[in-house]
Design an enzyme around this catalytic site. Structure first.
Site, PDB file in Angstrom:
ATOM      1  CB  ALA A   1     -11.975  31.447  11.746  1.00 61.73           C
TER       2      ALA A   1
ATOM      3  CG  PHE B   1     -16.411  30.797  16.582  1.00 57.84           C
ATOM      4  CD1 PHE B   1     -16.894  30.976  17.861  1.00 57.84           C
ATOM      5  CD2 PHE B   1     -15.298  30.002  16.403  1.00 57.84           C
ATOM      6  CE1 PHE B   1     -16.280  30.377  18.943  1.00 57.84           C
ATOM      7  CE2 PHE B   1     -14.671  29.399  17.480  1.00 57.84           C
ATOM      8  CZ  PHE B   1     -15.163  29.589  18.754  1.00 57.84           C
TER       9      PHE B   1
ATOM     10  CG  ASP C   1      -7.297  27.502  17.873  1.00 59.51           C
ATOM     11  OD1 ASP C   1      -6.138  27.968  17.923  1.00 59.51           O
ATOM     12  OD2 ASP C   1      -8.032  27.636  16.875  1.00 59.51           O
TER      13      ASP C   1
ATOM     14  CG  HIS D   1     -11.054  37.683  19.950  1.00 59.05           C
ATOM     15  ND1 HIS D   1     -11.637  37.355  18.748  1.00 59.05           N
ATOM     16  CD2 HIS D   1     -10.933  39.044  19.928  1.00 59.05           C
ATOM     17  CE1 HIS D   1     -11.869  38.456  18.043  1.00 59.05           C
ATOM     18  NE2 HIS D   1     -11.443  39.489  18.736  1.00 59.05           N
TER      19      HIS D   1
ATOM     20  CB  CYS E   1     -13.056  32.158  40.422  1.00 57.57           C
ATOM     21  SG  CYS E   1     -14.406  32.365  41.609  1.00 57.57           S
TER      22      CYS E   1
HETATM   23 ZN   LIG Z   1     -13.290  31.552  43.536  1.00 57.95          ZN
END
Ligand SMILES: [Zn+2]
Length: 249
Positions: free
Chosen positions: A27, A38, A108, A123, A131
């Site tokens: 960070a 964070f 980021d 991470h 999805c």
């Molecule tokens: Zn999907």
């Protein structure tokens, strides 16, 4: 305060000698681009009520909470620019022809935007979303408006819930970046630790994979347990120290 010249020269010598450099970042390098830490006192977790926001089960039950809380964070990341520290690492690679293996805990993508070619985001990152139903992977650029507005994002194919490709609590780390991170440690002839106090595992244990005979350098605002293991320790700005070292080339 400017970095002490003798120390900077020694640092520059390490950089010149090493052809393969592993860089572990946290960070602290992003805060110099205006992205809050964070975990620090005024960091995102405090602002966000708690680390619960990154709990995978809560995300599946209450995605609206996650997306509304993450919207300001998303905007900060979107508006952030790589700083002198990120740029120095890219310059070592492009201009000075070093192999610079960046291993980052940050989500980021600022190392990639600065031009570093070899970046393991252990991470994950915000660049893509997956999805949870059909595993369709999409670029977050397509959802900028929805993300900024804090709306729940849904898969364009099946309507399932989209989750940013960052690692949540209760999820394993992405295997490919972590394997790349371990290889970086094995191959390194110099280790740089930038802006992390090495408290979050498994990132914190990565330096143990390095050859113990190579030089270790840490640049971090505060003291860490790892300082005693390092050949050079800077409690200063990463951008300043890295820029000063590159000026010695
Ligand atoms: Zn999907």
């Amino acid at each position: 305060m400017s970095p002490v010249p003798d120390k900077v020269e020694r640092f520059a010598e390490y950089l010149k000698k090493a052809d393969r450099i592993a860089v572990l970042t946290g960070a602290g390098i992003s805060t110099e681009s205006g992205i809050p830490d964070f975990r620090s006192a005024d960091g995102l977790y405090r602002t966000m009520a708690s680390a619960e926001i990154f709990d995978i089960e809560l995300f599946q039950k209450h995605p609206e909470k996650f997306y509304s809380t993450i919207a300001p964070v998303w905007r900060k990341i979107l508006n952030a620019e790589p700083n002198a520290g990120h740029r120095a690492l890219a310059e070592l690679e492009k201009k000075h022809r070093k192999r610079v293996m960046v291993v980052t805990q940050n989500i980021d993508s600022l190392h990639i935007r600065a031009g570093s070619g070899e970046v393991a985001e252990i991470h994950g990152s915000f660049r893509t979303l997956t999805c949870l139903e059909c595993e369709n992977n999409v670029s977050s650029d397509r959802f900028t408006d929805g993300l900024e507005a804090g709306r729940i994002l849904r898969c364009p194919v099946c309507g399932g819930l989209l989750k940013p490709d960052i690692t949540f609590y209760g999820e394993p780390l992405p295997p490919a970046p972590f394997a790349a991170a371990e290889r970086a440690m094995w191959e390194a002839r110099l280790l740089l630790v930038l802006g992390t106090s090495l408290v979050v595992h498994p990132a914190a244990s990565l330096p143990r994979e390095c050859d113990s005979g190579i030089p270790y350098v840490i640049v971090n605002k505060t003291e860490t347990w790892f300082d005693g293991r390092c050949d050079l320790v800077f409690h200063e700005s990463i951008g300043k120290v890295m820029s000063a070292a590159l000026e010695c080339f």
